[in-house]
Design an enzyme around this catalytic site. Structure first.
Site, PDB file in Angstrom:
ATOM      1  CG  ASP A 273      -9.470  -1.275  11.548  1.00  0.00           C
ATOM      2  OD1 ASP A 273      -9.338  -0.045  11.381  1.00  0.00           O
ATOM      3  OD2 ASP A 273      -8.508  -2.069  11.594  1.00  0.00           O
TER       4      ASP A 273
ATOM      5  CB  CYS B 292      -8.350  -9.929  19.286  1.00  0.00           C
ATOM      6  SG  CYS B 292      -6.669 -10.250  19.856  1.00  0.00           S
TER       7      CYS B 292
ATOM      8  CB  CYS C 253      -9.301 -10.001  14.642  1.00  0.00           C
ATOM      9  SG  CYS C 253      -7.973 -10.258  13.438  1.00  0.00           S
TER      10      CYS C 253
ATOM     11  CG  ASP D  38      -5.236   1.184   8.707  1.00  0.00           C
ATOM     12  OD1 ASP D  38      -5.108   1.767   7.602  1.00  0.00           O
ATOM     13  OD2 ASP D  38      -4.508   0.254   9.080  1.00  0.00           O
TER      14      ASP D  38
ATOM     15  CE  LYS E 276      -0.840   1.054  10.560  1.00  0.00           C
ATOM     16  NZ  LYS E 276      -0.491   0.397   9.269  1.00  0.00           N
TER      17      LYS E 276
ATOM     18  NE  ARG F 195      -3.643   0.280   2.100  1.00  0.00           N
ATOM     19  CZ  ARG F 195      -4.408  -0.473   2.897  1.00  0.00           C
ATOM     20  NH1 ARG F 195      -4.275  -0.397   4.196  1.00  0.00           N
ATOM     21  NH2 ARG F 195      -5.298  -1.288   2.388  1.00  0.00           N
ATOM     22  CE1 TYR F 196       0.557   4.256   4.386  1.00  0.00           C
ATOM     23  CE2 TYR F 196       0.801   2.036   5.248  1.00  0.00           C
ATOM     24  CZ  TYR F 196       0.191   3.286   5.288  1.00  0.00           C
ATOM     25  OH  TYR F 196      -0.772   3.526   6.225  1.00  0.00           O
TER      26      TYR F 196
ATOM     27  NE  ARG G 241       5.435   2.137   6.032  1.00  0.00           N
ATOM     28  CZ  ARG G 241       5.071   3.281   5.465  1.00  0.00           C
ATOM     29  NH1 ARG G 241       5.599   3.675   4.316  1.00  0.00           N
ATOM     30  NH2 ARG G 241       4.136   4.039   6.022  1.00  0.00           N
TER      31      ARG G 241
ATOM     32  NE  ARG H  31      -4.312  -7.844   8.108  1.00  0.00           N
ATOM     33  CZ  ARG H  31      -3.385  -7.334   8.932  1.00  0.00           C
ATOM     34  NH1 ARG H  31      -2.920  -8.035   9.940  1.00  0.00           N
ATOM     35  NH2 ARG H  31      -2.909  -6.137   8.717  1.00  0.00           N
TER      36      ARG H  31
ATOM     37  CB  CYS I  79      -4.108 -15.804  16.362  1.00  0.00           C
ATOM     38  SG  CYS I  79      -3.638 -14.362  15.395  1.00  0.00           S
TER      39      CYS I  79
HETATM   40  C1  LIG Z   1       0.273  -0.560   9.045  1.00  0.00           C
HETATM   41  C2  LIG Z   1       0.727  -0.969   7.727  1.00  0.00           C
HETATM   42  C3  LIG Z   1       2.071  -0.846   7.359  1.00  0.00           C
HETATM   43  C4  LIG Z   1       3.122  -0.280   8.290  1.00  0.00           C
HETATM   44  O1  LIG Z   1       2.855   1.056   8.571  1.00  0.00           O
HETATM   45  P1  LIG Z   1       3.864   1.921   9.453  1.00  0.00           P
HETATM   46  O2  LIG Z   1       3.166   3.230   9.661  1.00  0.00           O
HETATM   47  O3  LIG Z   1       5.129   2.039   8.679  1.00  0.00           O
HETATM   48  O4  LIG Z   1       4.083   1.168  10.738  1.00  0.00           O
HETATM   49  C5  LIG Z   1       2.419  -1.224   6.099  1.00  0.00           C
HETATM   50  N1  LIG Z   1       1.518  -1.697   5.218  1.00  0.00           N
HETATM   51  C6  LIG Z   1       0.218  -1.814   5.540  1.00  0.00           C
HETATM   52  C7  LIG Z   1      -0.735  -2.315   4.515  1.00  0.00           C
HETATM   53  C8  LIG Z   1      -0.225  -1.465   6.800  1.00  0.00           C
HETATM   54  O5  LIG Z   1      -1.517  -1.594   7.138  1.00  0.00           O
END
Ligand SMILES: *Cc1c(COP(=O)(O)O)cnc(C)c1O
Length: 391
Positions: A310, A147, A150, A347, A354, A130-131, A134, A152, A143
């Site tokens: 969520d 929870c 959750c 989120d 986020k 998504r980002y 990363r 997911r 798990c």
């Molecule tokens: C939370 C999340 C991350 C990591 O986010 P950070 O703000 O870097 O901790 C990466 N990818 C996805 C899809 C996420 O939901």
């Protein structure tokens, strides 16, 4: 012995008579003896009507995952975590976080199986990109405890196959995308995997030159602290820099066992952060959160995120107004150690990622000065040359 210790010992002797300390402290024993069914819950805790009626509508033992088309989140509680639960009090925070109630069946508008649209950003099975730099790598759907809130819940405990062959597609994707410098290994809980599998997985990720940063998201220190063995630490520490995010919900989780697990991890050199979901009636007040975050700091865990809950199906009874989260942050900042103040985020439904929320400390502008209030509500100004003098 404190009262809690004696209650816990009594629980253990009553429901697991004959278990040795060695067995109890063996994470395999804990997993094999999880509480997964209604009759066990009924035997161990005095169930409320709301808890009792949850059974009629789809709580099921995890072992029955295939026996129903219902996508209800399975129930699983480790004996360790169950020993922290007050058998008489259905309002206890940690109890509400793992024992289902009938409220889970109430579906409200705006709730969604996949509120964060993770499927949309799933580039190969289990890999969410998504980002820009990363990825989120979901390596298991298992798990040690489930929870009830959750994020997911659509996928965990479904016994979907997360095979090494499937992982291979993820490795290839990460290899082909040199912009990925950070891999967040999550699930499910990655620390439910055997040491040898984690060893293989992390070694494989470490071989990718552009991946400079690894992290693991886990609830193990809170629900299965005996999983953090010397061998686990020895295995993981080969893959530094490796950061670990610990899911923590309530100060009742902060036991000597969790402290020992966090100590082993911190001594292994893993920087530790925490993630907490804001939950109505469980941890949605300043005092509870302050105790949780201050306690985590003493375990060398730095509170990282506090999440707005969520909107998964059946989560209305857990969700708080956003104003509550802001009130909690306002009640922490300035009043306690800055390290104990996490980032409060939503989120964003739909896959926006986020989004941070802060109480508003900025009052306005006054003749080239920024006007702010401090944590006590007193006004201060700061000369900011970029501001118009007569704003
Ligand atoms: C939370 C999340 C991350 C990591 O986010 P950070 O703000 O870097 O901790 C990466 N990818 C996805 C899809 C996420 O939901």
């Amino acid at each position: 012995m404190t009262r809690l210790e004696s209650t816990r010992a009594a629980f253990r002797h009553r429901f697991f008579p004959g278990v040795t300390a060695r067995e109890w402290n063996d994470w395999h024993w804990q997993l094999a003896h999880r509480i997964t069914g209604y009759s066990q819950l009924d035997r161990m805790f005095r169930l409320s009507d709301d808890e009792r009626s949850a059974v009629a509508v789809g709580i099921r033992p995890e072992s029955d995952a295939d026996s129903t088309t219902e996508h209800a989140l399975p129930v699983a509680i480790t004996p360790y975590y169950a020993s922290l639960i007050n058998p008489e009090d259905p309002t206890q925070g940690i109890r509400r976080s793992v024992v289902p109630t009938i409220h889970e069946t109430a579906l409200l508008p705006g709730e969604d199986d996949d509120p964060l649209a993770e499927e949309h950003d799933t580039v190969v099975p289990g890999l969410v990109h998504r980002y820009p730099d990363r990825v989120l790598f979901l390596v298991t759907d298992n798990c040690s405890a489930y929870c009830r809130y959750c994020t997911r819940s659509r996928m965990v405990g479904q016994r979907a196959t997360f095979s090494m062959a499937q992982w291979e597609l993820a490795f290839e994707y990460i290899e082909a995308h040199t912009e990925i410098r950070d891999v967040l290994v999550s699930g499910g809980d990655p620390l439910t995997l055997p040491d040898e599998v984690l060893d293989w997985l992390l070694a494989r990720l470490r071989r990718i030159r552009h991946v400079e940063f690894l992290r693991i998201g886990t609830k193990v220190p809170a629900v299965l602290p005996m999983r953090v063995t010397a061998n686990l630490v020895r295995t993981l520490r080969k893959y530094h820099p490796l950061w670990i995010s610990i899911h923590a919900t309530h100060p009742d989780e902060l036991t000597p066992e969790m402290r020992a697990a966090c100590n082993r991890l911190a001594d292994g050199g893993f920087p530790l952060g925490s993630q907490t979901v804001l939950l109505a009636g469980i941890n949605d007040d300043v005092e509870t959160m302050k105790r949780l975050f201050q306690g985590l700091l003493t375990m060398r865990v730095r509170p990282y995120y506090m999440y707005q809950c969520d909107p998964i199906p059946g989560s209305a009874h857990f969700r708080t107004p956003v104003a509550k989260g802001l009130e909690i942050i306002r009640g922490l900042r300035g009043y306690t150690t800055g390290y104990a103040v996490p980032n409060y985020v939503i989120d964003a439904p739909g896959g926006g990622g986020k989004i941070p929320l802060l109480p508003n400390y900025v009052v306005g502008l006054d003749e080239g000065r920024l006007v702010m209030t401090n944590y006590l509500g007193k006004r201060y100004t700061y000369p900011d040359s970029s501001l118009p003098a007569d704003a």
